[in-house]
Scaffold this motif. Structure first.
Motif, PDB file in Angstrom:
ATOM      1  N   SER A  76      -4.093   1.959  -0.397  1.00 51.24           N
ATOM      2  CA  SER A  76      -3.138   2.370   0.416  1.00 51.24           C
ATOM      3  C   SER A  76      -2.528   1.081   0.492  1.00 51.24           C
ATOM      4  CB  SER A  76      -3.389   2.953   1.942  1.00 51.24           C
ATOM      5  OG  SER A  76      -3.724   4.293   1.734  1.00 51.24           O
ATOM      6  N   PHE A  77      -2.647  -0.198   1.342  1.00 51.69           N
ATOM      7  CA  PHE A  77      -1.784  -1.237   2.229  1.00 51.69           C
ATOM      8  C   PHE A  77      -1.634  -1.610   0.439  1.00 51.69           C
ATOM      9  CE2 PHE A  77      -6.565  -2.483   2.088  1.00 51.69           C
ATOM     10  CZ  PHE A  77      -6.540  -3.010   1.166  1.00 51.69           C
ATOM     11  N   ALA A  78      -1.994  -1.568  -0.865  1.00 57.60           N
ATOM     12  CA  ALA A  78      -1.846  -2.164  -2.361  1.00 57.60           C
ATOM     13  C   ALA A  78      -0.293  -1.239  -2.569  1.00 57.60           C
ATOM     14  CB  ALA A  78      -2.738  -2.156  -3.389  1.00 57.60           C
ATOM     15  N   ASP A  79      -0.648  -0.311  -2.500  1.00 51.12           N
ATOM     16  CA  ASP A  79       0.849   1.228  -2.219  1.00 51.12           C
ATOM     17  C   ASP A  79       1.827   0.256  -1.262  1.00 51.12           C
ATOM     18  OD1 ASP A  79      -0.696   2.316  -4.349  1.00 51.12           O
ATOM     19  OD2 ASP A  79      -1.548   4.001  -3.031  1.00 51.12           O
ATOM     20  N   TYR A  80       1.643   0.133  -0.614  1.00 49.34           N
ATOM     21  CA  TYR A  80       2.523  -0.320  -0.154  1.00 49.34           C
ATOM     22  C   TYR A  80       3.432  -1.212  -0.262  1.00 49.34           C
ATOM     23  CZ  TYR A  80       0.245   2.854   3.512  1.00 49.34           C
ATOM     24  OH  TYR A  80      -0.372   3.700   3.627  1.00 49.34           O
ATOM     25  N   GLY A  81       2.858  -2.619  -0.785  1.00 50.91           N
ATOM     26  CA  GLY A  81       3.157  -3.607  -2.133  1.00 50.91           C
ATOM     27  C   GLY A  81       4.541  -3.461  -3.310  1.00 50.91           C
ATOM     28  N   THR A  82       3.953  -2.244  -3.369  1.00 47.71           N
ATOM     29  CA  THR A  82       3.979  -1.857  -4.693  1.00 47.71           C
ATOM     30  C   THR A  82       5.994  -0.689  -3.773  1.00 47.71           C
ATOM     31  OG1 THR A  82       2.389  -1.458  -6.558  1.00 47.71           O
ATOM     32  CG2 THR A  82       4.223  -0.579  -7.090  1.00 47.71           C
ATOM     33  N   LYS A  83       5.838  -0.123  -3.041  1.00 55.68           N
ATOM     34  CA  LYS A  83       6.553   0.915  -2.940  1.00 55.68           C
ATOM     35  C   LYS A  83       7.949  -0.173  -2.019  1.00 55.68           C
ATOM     36  CE  LYS A  83       7.390   5.186  -0.428  1.00 55.68           C
ATOM     37  NZ  LYS A  83       7.463   6.594   0.781  1.00 55.68           N
ATOM     38  N   TYR A  84       7.573  -1.392  -0.628  1.00 56.97           N
ATOM     39  CA  TYR A  84       8.398  -1.796  -0.346  1.00 56.97           C
ATOM     40  C   TYR A  84       8.845  -2.794  -0.653  1.00 56.97           C
ATOM     41  CZ  TYR A  84       6.830   2.655   2.998  1.00 56.97           C
ATOM     42  OH  TYR A  84       6.576   4.033   3.258  1.00 56.97           O
ATOM     43  N   ILE A  85       8.193  -3.504  -1.411  1.00 56.64           N
ATOM     44  CA  ILE A  85       8.340  -4.878  -1.740  1.00 56.64           C
ATOM     45  C   ILE A  85       8.597  -4.410  -3.511  1.00 56.64           C
ATOM     46  CG2 ILE A  85       7.756  -7.074  -1.892  1.00 56.64           C
ATOM     47  CD1 ILE A  85       5.641  -6.545   0.398  1.00 56.64           C
ATOM     48  N   ASN A  86       7.490  -5.111  -4.171  1.00 54.86           N
ATOM     49  CA  ASN A  86       8.197  -4.993  -5.688  1.00 54.86           C
ATOM     50  C   ASN A  86       6.658  -4.375  -6.544  1.00 54.86           C
ATOM     51  OD1 ASN A  86       6.822  -7.289  -6.300  1.00 54.86           O
ATOM     52  ND2 ASN A  86       8.771  -8.023  -5.576  1.00 54.86           N
ATOM     53  N   PRO A  87       6.761  -4.562  -7.770  1.00 54.59           N
ATOM     54  CA  PRO A  87       5.446  -3.764  -8.503  1.00 54.59           C
ATOM     55  C   PRO A  87       4.711  -5.250  -8.731  1.00 54.59           C
ATOM     56  CG  PRO A  87       7.241  -2.858  -9.426  1.00 54.59           C
ATOM     57  CD  PRO A  87       7.821  -3.818  -8.231  1.00 54.59           C
ATOM     58  N   LEU A  88       5.226  -5.975  -8.651  1.00 56.82           N
ATOM     59  CA  LEU A  88       3.731  -7.677  -8.517  1.00 56.82           C
ATOM     60  C   LEU A  88       3.491  -7.682  -7.553  1.00 56.82           C
ATOM     61  CD1 LEU A  88       3.675  -9.971 -10.123  1.00 56.82           C
ATOM     62  CD2 LEU A  88       5.830 -11.008  -9.264  1.00 56.82           C
ATOM     63  N   SER A  89       3.886  -7.214  -6.137  1.00 54.54           N
ATOM     64  CA  SER A  89       3.825  -7.463  -4.678  1.00 54.54           C
ATOM     65  C   SER A  89       2.780  -6.591  -4.953  1.00 54.54           C
ATOM     66  CB  SER A  89       4.599  -7.193  -4.044  1.00 54.54           C
ATOM     67  OG  SER A  89       3.874  -7.281  -2.583  1.00 54.54           O
ATOM     68  N   GLY A  90       2.726  -5.347  -4.581  1.00 55.03           N
ATOM     69  CA  GLY A  90       0.933  -4.598  -4.975  1.00 55.03           C
ATOM     70  C   GLY A  90       0.169  -4.562  -6.306  1.00 55.03           C
ATOM     71  N   TYR A  91       0.669  -5.026  -7.068  1.00 54.98           N
ATOM     72  CA  TYR A  91      -0.480  -5.693  -8.839  1.00 54.98           C
ATOM     73  C   TYR A  91      -1.284  -6.714  -7.766  1.00 54.98           C
ATOM     74  CZ  TYR A  91      -1.818  -7.318 -13.153  1.00 54.98           C
ATOM     75  OH  TYR A  91      -2.212  -7.940 -14.318  1.00 54.98           O
ATOM     76  N   LEU A  92      -0.374  -7.937  -7.456  1.00 50.86           N
ATOM     77  CA  LEU A  92      -1.402  -9.024  -6.697  1.00 50.86           C
ATOM     78  C   LEU A  92      -2.506  -8.675  -5.463  1.00 50.86           C
ATOM     79  CD1 LEU A  92       1.515 -11.542  -6.967  1.00 50.86           C
ATOM     80  CD2 LEU A  92      -0.187 -11.100  -8.587  1.00 50.86           C
TER      81      LEU A  92
END
Length: 325
Positions: A76-92
């Protein structure tokens, strides 16, 4: 890993298992093995340090819990990085989680090999390491429910040991059990250089070590995707995090720094072992060795679970080979 359909996993874990996973994540082997080092730096003020870090993590878990409640998926928290910040954030976030638990997993396997040497000193470390890795990997490969069951009992062992240690310690402090019935009291909290014997520098330095000892608390954000009735489990788990921190961490540390002068703990060895032996519990060293062995197994078990789910997410999101899903 039981895949239900593309991007989703079967919800085979129970609410009780998820709660114990949360407890197991909160109580790491750092409490058993790292308490002496944090007390060495902060003295009695380590109580305030554990409370402060616990408060910050509780705020973080409340925020994470709110988001998981609305979208309880795997990673979940990786998805939030992608959705609410940017895809690079979720990827990292996903890759950092994988690499983190690879490193932690290796250190836990090394630690487990050392703990097994207590009973089998002639057993080569590489053999015990392979055996432990195979056992934990098989548990994770069978199903999420098998992982949850194993983690349930690992957490239960830690919880029972800490509660027993706190009860025994309070009897030493209040009634003098094991001290010829002369109450130890709590004067050790301020009698050896004050509550902040090493000043604010030692206090702030201990915060980094303490934050590391809480590692694993974020597993709720991964396990939610494979838990039946995840909303119910999340509400119960997040609301009780602060009480677990107060009881298990601060309660255990309070007993230790009350019974033993903070500047003499290095000569004591393990304060958990010493406290049990103080009241005549024979075989305390073997008992605590077993507990820290299960704590290390719990850390490695959670690492395999967490890293595999993040690799699954990377695969589903077409960021690594489909092989990983």
């Amino acid at each position: 890993m039981e895949q239900q359909n593309s991007g989703h996993l079967r919800r085979s874990m129970t609410t009780g298992q998820m709660e114990m996973i949360a407890i197991g994540g909160t109580i790491g082997s750092g409490l058993f093995m790292g308490a002496t080092s944090t007390i060495k730096w902060a003295g009695s003020s380590v109580l305030l340090a554990y409370a402060l870090v616990g408060l910050v993590l509780y705020a973080m878990m409340r925020a994470l819990g709110e988001m998981i409640y609305l979208n309880p998926g795997t990673g979940s928290f990786a998805d939030y990085g992608t959705k609410y910040i940017n895809p690079l954030s979720g990827y990292l976030v996903k890759w950092s989680n994988v690499f983190q638990f690879i490193i932690v997993g290796i250190s836990d396997v090394i630690a487990m090999s050392q703990y097994l040497n207590y009973w089998w000193p002639n057993l080569p470390d590489w053999i015990s390491g392979i055996i432990l890795i195979v056992i934990l990997t098989l548990a994770n490969l069978v199903s999420a429910k098998a992982y949850g069951s194993l983690e349930f009992w690992f957490a239960m062992i830690k919880v029972v040991t800490i509660i027993l240690m706190i009860v025994v310690g309070l009897m030493v402090i209040v009634f003098g059990l094991g001290n010829n019935w002369h109450p130890v009291g709590i004067s050790n909290l301020w009698s050896h250089g004050g509550f902040f014997p090493n000043g604010w520098k030692g206090f702030f330095f201990s915060l980094a070590v303490i934050a590391g000892s809480y590692q694993g608390i974020e597993l709720l954000g991964i396990a939610a995707g494979e838990t039946a009735s995840p909303q119910k489990a999340i509400v119960k788990s997040v609301k009780s995090v602060i009480w677990r921190i107060l009881i298990f961490y601060i309660g255990a540390i309070f007993v230790i720094v009350s019974i033993y002068p903070w500047n003499q703990l290095s000569a004591v060895g393990s304060p958990f072992v010493e406290t049990f032996e103080k009241v005549g519990i024979t075989g305390a060293a073997g008992l605590i060795n077993f507990v820290v062995l299960t704590a290390a197994m719990s850390g490695a078990n959670s690492g395999i679970y967490s890293a595999s789910r993040m690799l699954f997410k990377l695969s589903v999101d077409h960021e690594v080979s489909p092989f990983f899903s």
